[in-house]
Design a protein around this motif. Structure first.
Motif, short mmCIF file in Angstrom:
data_model
loop_
_atom_site.label_atom_id
_atom_site.label_comp_id
_atom_site.label_asym_id
_atom_site.label_seq_id
_atom_site.Cartn_x
_atom_site.Cartn_y
_atom_site.Cartn_z
N PHE A 112 -8.46 9.85 -1.44
CA PHE A 112 -8.47 9.14 -0.16
C PHE A 112 -9.18 7.80 -0.29
CE2 PHE A 112 -8.29 13.62 1.44
CZ PHE A 112 -7.01 13.55 1.92
N GLY A 113 -8.80 7.04 -1.32
CA GLY A 113 -9.39 5.71 -1.49
C GLY A 113 -10.88 5.75 -1.76
N ALA A 131 -9.50 13.57 10.16
CA ALA A 131 -10.80 14.16 10.49
C ALA A 131 -11.13 13.92 11.95
CB ALA A 131 -11.88 13.58 9.58
N GLN A 138 -0.97 -0.62 9.37
CA GLN A 138 -0.78 -0.60 7.92
C GLN A 138 -1.81 0.24 7.20
OE1 GLN A 138 -0.20 -4.11 5.75
NE2 GLN A 138 1.99 -3.96 6.17
N ILE A 185 -18.29 6.44 6.59
CA ILE A 185 -17.42 6.92 7.66
C ILE A 185 -17.13 8.41 7.46
CG2 ILE A 185 -15.24 6.54 8.84
CD1 ILE A 185 -15.17 3.75 7.74
N ALA A 186 -16.85 8.78 6.21
CA ALA A 186 -16.59 10.20 5.93
C ALA A 186 -17.83 11.03 6.25
CB ALA A 186 -16.20 10.38 4.47
N TYR A 221 -2.71 4.99 8.54
CA TYR A 221 -2.09 6.21 8.01
C TYR A 221 -2.05 6.20 6.49
CZ TYR A 221 -0.79 6.48 12.84
OH TYR A 221 -0.85 6.50 14.21
N THR A 222 -2.63 5.20 5.86
CA THR A 222 -2.63 5.18 4.38
C THR A 222 -4.06 5.21 3.87
OG1 THR A 222 -2.50 2.79 4.50
CG2 THR A 222 -0.45 3.96 4.19
N ARG A 223 -4.73 4.05 3.93
CA ARG A 223 -6.09 3.99 3.43
C ARG A 223 -7.04 4.88 4.24
NH1 ARG A 223 -10.32 4.50 2.38
NH2 ARG A 223 -12.02 3.15 1.71
N ASP A 242 -18.47 8.03 1.48
CA ASP A 242 -18.78 6.78 2.17
C ASP A 242 -19.31 7.09 3.56
OD1 ASP A 242 -16.69 7.04 3.97
OD2 ASP A 242 -15.31 5.83 2.80
N LEU A 272 -3.96 14.86 -2.86
CA LEU A 272 -4.58 15.75 -1.88
C LEU A 272 -5.25 16.94 -2.55
CD1 LEU A 272 -1.79 15.87 0.83
CD2 LEU A 272 -3.90 14.58 0.88
N MET A 283 0.83 -1.21 0.00
CA MET A 283 0.00 0.00 0.00
C MET A 283 0.86 1.25 0.00
SD MET A 283 -3.22 -0.65 2.43
CE MET A 283 -3.97 -2.26 2.45
N ALA A 284 0.69 2.06 -1.01
CA ALA A 284 1.52 3.26 -1.13
C ALA A 284 0.96 4.38 -0.26
CB ALA A 284 1.56 3.70 -2.58
N ALA A 285 1.84 5.26 0.12
CA ALA A 285 1.37 6.44 0.85
C ALA A 285 0.60 7.34 -0.11
CB ALA A 285 2.56 7.19 1.44
N VAL A 286 -0.17 8.26 0.45
CA VAL A 286 -0.97 9.15 -0.40
C VAL A 286 -0.03 10.15 -1.06
CG1 VAL A 286 -2.82 10.82 -0.45
CG2 VAL A 286 -2.91 8.92 1.14
N SER A 329 -13.13 7.82 -0.56
CA SER A 329 -14.05 8.30 0.47
C SER A 329 -14.31 9.79 0.37
CB SER A 329 -13.53 7.95 1.86
OG SER A 329 -12.17 8.24 1.95
N PHE A 330 -13.63 10.45 -0.54
CA PHE A 330 -13.81 11.89 -0.68
C PHE A 330 -14.01 12.17 -2.16
CE2 PHE A 330 -12.45 16.25 -1.10
CZ PHE A 330 -12.85 16.85 0.07
N LEU A 349 -6.18 7.50 6.15
CA LEU A 349 -5.54 8.76 6.54
C LEU A 349 -6.57 9.87 6.75
CD1 LEU A 349 -2.94 10.58 6.71
CD2 LEU A 349 -3.38 11.09 4.33
N TYR A 350 -7.50 9.96 5.81
CA TYR A 350 -8.51 11.02 5.85
C TYR A 350 -9.34 10.94 7.13
CZ TYR A 350 -12.71 13.54 4.36
OH TYR A 350 -13.78 14.38 4.28
N PHE A 351 -9.76 9.70 7.47
CA PHE A 351 -10.59 9.54 8.66
C PHE A 351 -9.79 9.86 9.92
CE2 PHE A 351 -12.50 6.03 5.92
CZ PHE A 351 -13.26 6.96 5.25
#
Lengths: 481, 204
Positions: free
Chosen positions: A66-67, B153, B141, A129-130, B144-146, A127, A9, A1-4, A69-70, B148-150
């Motif tokens: 953000f995957g 927030a 894991q 959660i957001a 802070y990646t998938r 989603d 952003l 999994m890569a960082a954002v 969710s935004f 991160l937004y939540f």
């Protein structure tokens, strides 16, 4: 999994600007104390303007980040601009009132800024959660600003009441969200829409009902409206002005996005809920406001009624319906901000007044204000050439096109009843004897918002003037389908 | 397995017993202490299930913060709990009846419930088995990646809670002596002591 990566952003740039500004302003406030109140208020306005600039300059196409969710699309941009306008206007016209009431604390603009951030996150939520996090960020800030006049028992009561009921509604929303997650296996709106194709989704419909209840609370639609009059009356007037504008816009946008993008497969089920809520809100808004003597309570019932009309457009469930909701909310925002700008300026030498009969004879003491207010109230009532009529026309037209004839007829009848109490205020202003001394002069910010709102309502009467608003709203509505 | 089973019964028995003692003990401070015992045993149950992160969170957050806060509140407030408790037992039969009805309802519902397997979709990201990855690592894991937004927030939501608590409760009382480090550091010999000439044999 890569960082954002950084460019991911970019779609959230307006929200990042707002959040970063809030953090910075908290720091300034903590270091400089109450002396910084004026500076922080000005910087908050700058931050909101900057966020508005970034929203406007974002591209028109749909972008997710953000995957997933935004999401930023035409709908989100339209709603965000309106929300930012509502927040900025509420802030601009509240400074003078807060200073006179001795509650101009530096935290107030910061909390408004954080609430605005929450609203932007709600509008862009893709989603569950957001959705929940945005809603909580907004609601928590609102609970605090409702009680910001903490030495006043009524303000504290308003804050506490709003908090307890709001927490209950959040609980219902979460329960619904967990049911939907359980029955569809995903929290993403697109995923939910895919999972709910075809027949028979009893479990998910249960969840939908709870989510609808939680969101109806946030837009103060009947039967979840109980808090509205008490909170509007108890909270300081600038706070009530803020509550009536931006949060309503954001929550309505969220409601539309959830129902249109996540539950298109069970339209018939949610349409029943929306039709019921719309009818109940319109009827209560029309009848309960008749007996009110306090103008803030009256505006609270008025906003309940207006939410009902806006929901009529959503009940149609079509792109035209969503377009009419957006146009309705835009015009509602202008009318309600203008009216509250005047309510904020209702002040005699001895202090602010809130009674309807304090407006008596306004046409003689302050003719310009009286004519501006007359335009706004006629528009709120939906008298034909004015913008309020256009807004109602579009939602009823959308309902008729979706063959919801009885809903449209009930809506028209309710607006006739509602016209009574708006026009009664006009009558009090123009034909009653002046009740007391003239109000003290309006502060500059209030004057600007009040004049602008009246002028916008008048300009929208010109032939061809609503065209750009309509086409922008249509483009925004199309992006959801 | 038998060791695990023994620990399971140990933790659950102590947990249920201390939960009962929370409502049964006469002294409110004892109630809170029993509550802490219940939390710790629940944490033990979580560890047995392989959910070590939840267990630690339970101890850190509930025992470390919430229960200690309760303890302070109970010790600070001057509430006559014995009086509040008056008539507690006379409601017991009604309470027990309602409890039994709820229990029967729950058993009936859970016993007859069947979720359509078609309706319940598989989650997007499957949870890796404990042998491959611990809970904490798995959370780390994605947090802070998938998510991160939540995460960010939630941080903002907590910031609002903090600002709100300060706005609504902090009062600056006049006349309270506060520590001012700058002032303390700026003290010199001249401001700190006064040298007086005392005449011989006359006192101050």
């Amino acid at each position: 999994m890569a960082a954002v990566p950084m460019f991911a952003l970019a779609p959230a740039l307006p929200e990042i600007v707002l959040a970063a500004a809030a953090l910075l302003l908290v720091l300034i406030g903590a270091l400089r104390g109450e002396r910084a109140a004026g500076l922080i208020e000005a910087l908050t306005l700058v931050a909101i303007l900057a966020a508005g600039f970034f929203v406007v300059t974002q591209g028109g196409e749909r972008v997710e980040t953000f995957g997933g969710s935004f999401v930023v699309d035409g709908f989100a941009r339209f709603a965000k601009v309106l929300t930012l306008v509502g927040s900025a206007a509420a802030l601009l016209m509240s400074g003078d009132y807060l200073r006179r009431a001795g509650i101009n604390r530096f935290e107030y603009p910061i909390l408004i800024l954080l609430a605005t951030t929450g609203m932007m996150m709600m509008i862009s939520a893709n989603d569950l959660i957001a959705l929940y996090l945005g809603l909580e960020l907004q609601s928590l800030s609102l609970y605090v600003v409702a009680a910001i006049d903490r030495d006043n028992a009524r303000s504290s009561e308003a804050g506490l009441k709003y908090f307890v009921l709001g927490a209950l509604s959040s609980g219902m929303l979460l329960y619904g969200a967990s049911l939907i997650y359980g029955f569809t296996g995903t929290v993403s709106f697109t995923g939910i829409a895919q999972a709910l194709q075809g027949e028979g989704h009893t479990g998910a419909i249960f969840g939908l009902v709870f989510i609808a209840a939680g969101l109806a609370f946030k837009i103060s639609a009947v039967p979840f409206h109980m808090w509205t009059p008490d909170v509007y009356e108890g909270a300081p007037t600038p706070v009530a002005a803020f509550f009536a504008a931006a949060p309503k816009m954001a929550a309505m946008a969220l409601l539309v996005r959830v129902f249109i993008t996540a539950f298109p497969g069970i339209v018939d089920q949610w349409r029943q809920i929306i039709v019921f809520v719309a009818i109940a809100s319109m009827a209560l808004g029309a009848f309960a406001a008749i007996g009110q003597r306090n103008i803030k309570r009256l505006m609270a019932y008025s906003s309940i009624g207006h939410m009902g009309y806006a929901l009529v457009g959503l009940a149609a469930g079509t792109a035209e319906g969503v377009q009419s909701v957006l146009v309705y909310m835009a015009i509602y925002l202008v009318m309600t901000l203008g009216t509250f700008a005047f309510i904020l300026s209702m002040r005699r030498e001895e202090g602010p007044v809130e009674g309807i009969y304090d407006l008596a004879g306004l046409a003689r003491t302050q003719p310009y204000a009286a004519y501006g207010l007359t335009i706004l109230f006629f528009s709120l009532a939906g008298i034909p050439p004015l913008a309020g009529f256009l807004a109602k026309w579009y939602v009823f037209a959308a309902a008729v096109e979706a063959q919801l004839y009885s809903l449209a007829v009930i809506g028209v009848l309710a607006s006739v009843v509602g016209a009574y109490y708006y026009i009664r205020i006009v009558k009090i202003m123009h034909f009653d004897e002046p009740a007391g001394a003239a109000f003290t002069p309006m502060a500059a910010g209030q004057k600007v918002i009040f004049a602008l709102a009246s002028i916008i309502i008048v300009v929208l009467m010109l032939p061809g003037a609503p065209g750009p608003l309509n086409s922008a709203a249509l483009a925004a509505a199309r992006s959801l389908f | 397995m038998t060791v695990a089973a023994a620990f399971f019964y140990l933790f659950s028995c102590v947990c249920v017993a201390s939960a009962f003692m929370v409502i049964a003990s006469r002294n409110p401070v004892h109630s809170v202490l029993f509550l802490i015992l219940a939390f710790v045993n629940a944490a033990g149950l979580f560890i047995l299930m392989g959910a070590e992160f939840l267990a630690m969170i339970l101890v850190v957050v509930y025992v470390g913060a919430v229960a200690v806060l309760f303890l302070f509140v109970v010790m600070m407030l001057d509430v006559d709990f014995a009086e509040l408790r008056q008539g507690f037992l006379q409601y017991l039969p009604v309470g027990a009846l309602i409890g039994v009805i709820f229990l029967i309802e729950l058993v009936l519902v859970v016993g007859s419930m069947a979720i359509d397997p078609e309706l319940v979709k598989t989650p997007v990201a499957a949870i890796p088995p404990v042998s491959e990855m611990t809970n904490t690592a798995a959370l780390g894991q994605v947090l802070y990646t998938r998510y991160l937004y939540f995460f960010q927030a939630s941080g903002l939501v907590l910031l609002v809670a903090m600002i709100g608590a300060i706005v609504l409760t902090l009062r600056h009382k006049p006349g309270v002596k506060r520590q001012d480090v700058a002032q303390q550091v700026a003290r010199t010999r001249d401001t700190a002591i006064e040298v007086r000439k005392v005449p011989f044999r006359e006192g101050v």
